[in-house]
Design an enzyme around this catalytic site. Structure first.
Site, PDB file in Angstrom:
ATOM      1  N   ASP A  72       0.835  -1.199   0.000  1.00  0.00           N
ATOM      2  CA  ASP A  72       0.000   0.000   0.000  1.00  0.00           C
ATOM      3  C   ASP A  72       0.874   1.255   0.000  1.00  0.00           C
ATOM      4  OD1 ASP A  72      -2.174  -1.678   0.179  1.00  0.00           O
ATOM      5  OD2 ASP A  72      -2.378  -1.464   2.358  1.00  0.00           O
TER       6      ASP A  72
HETATM    7  N1  URA Z   1      -1.300  -5.962   3.722  1.00  0.00           N
HETATM    8  C1  URA Z   1      -1.792  -4.700   3.754  1.00  0.00           C
HETATM    9  O1  URA Z   1      -2.830  -4.446   4.326  1.00  0.00           O
HETATM   10  N2  URA Z   1      -1.079  -3.742   3.132  1.00  0.00           N
HETATM   11  C2  URA Z   1       0.092  -3.960   2.514  1.00  0.00           C
HETATM   12  O2  URA Z   1       0.700  -3.030   1.989  1.00  0.00           O
HETATM   13  C3  URA Z   1       0.580  -5.283   2.495  1.00  0.00           C
HETATM   14  C4  URA Z   1      -0.144  -6.281   3.102  1.00  0.00           C
END
Ligand code: URA
Length: 240
Positions: A104
């Protein structure tokens, strides 16, 4: 056929600017001969390239580890936002590079960037069971009960299923910071898993993929080429 300077920089031997001094100092041999010019064309898969007397094993694809900072997109390009590919230094930039899997925008840590589609597919496929380890900072404490729930596998109200995760409480006095290992890579998976037990992830960092740890010396936003040994660790299970 490719330019010698391009081949050497693509393999992380030296930057394209440094190639001339490498040639001047007779550090490079092609098929037993010291080349004079950095722009000669060679066939990197057939010609014998020696660097400081050692034969280079050429890799057609690039495999890069980045310590992804917050605020950049795990994408190849985007009209509006900065991407992880934009952050790469010129020496590592190549056509067709993409992040193998997404973190993310606000997640930091270990991201693999490559131009090898098959490798990325294998790394991401849940069938290959490559575990991904994250450190999550939560807005509250993770109780033993909720830990057990997440470790047993859960189904969200929208039907999304998450397989059992492994959770590690590293410090019993601080149950707001835990490590979680998952083999899938579903959208916002870690955040949604903790949300299921009433907790919000306030900070998330990926620490390990397979048996490959995030290089502690790699500052946020920096990237480095992976060696063959490091690359093989990805598929060699756990390294803790
Ligand atoms: N899980 C999440 O919620 N975000 C990420 O960036 C990676 C795994």
């Amino acid at each position: 056929m490719e330019r010698l300077d391009k081949v050497l920089s693509s393999q992380g031997i030296c930057s394209r600017k440094e190639v001339k001094s490498f040639l001047k100092n007779k550090r490079i041999k092609i098929n037993g001969v010291f080349p004079q010019k950095s722009d000669i064309k060679i066939d990197p898969e057939c010609d014998i390239i020696e660097v400081d007397g050692r034969i280079l094993t050429y890799s057609r694809f690039l495999y890069i580890m980045m310590n992804k900072p917050k605020g950049v997109l795990s994408a190849s390009n985007d009209k509006n936002a900065e991407t992880v590919i934009d952050l790469l230094p010129d020496d590592l930039k190549r056509k067709n590079l993409f992040p193998a899997g997404r973190l993310d925008k606000d997640t930091t840590g270990l991201l693999i960037i490559t131009d090898d589609g098959e490798f990325a597919h294998n790394m991401l496929s849940p069938k290959k069971h490559v575990p991904k380890l994250y450190r999550a900072v939560l807005d509250g404490e993770l109780s033993d009960k909720n830990k057990t729930i997440l470790e047993s596998g859960i189904t969200l109200s929208d039907g999304t299923q998450y397989k059992p995760a492994k959770i590690f409480v590293k410090n019993e006095n601080n149950r707001r910071e835990v490590e979680i290992e998952i083999c899938e890579g579903k959208f916002h998976q870690v955040k949604k898993m903790f949300e299921f037990v009433g907790l919000t992830v306030v900070d998330l960092t990926r620490l390990r993929v397979g048996g490959l740890n995030l290089d502690e010396n790699l500052a946020l936003g920096n990237a480095k080429l992976l060696s063959r040994i490091e690359l093989s660790l990805i598929f060699s299970g756990n390294n803790s």
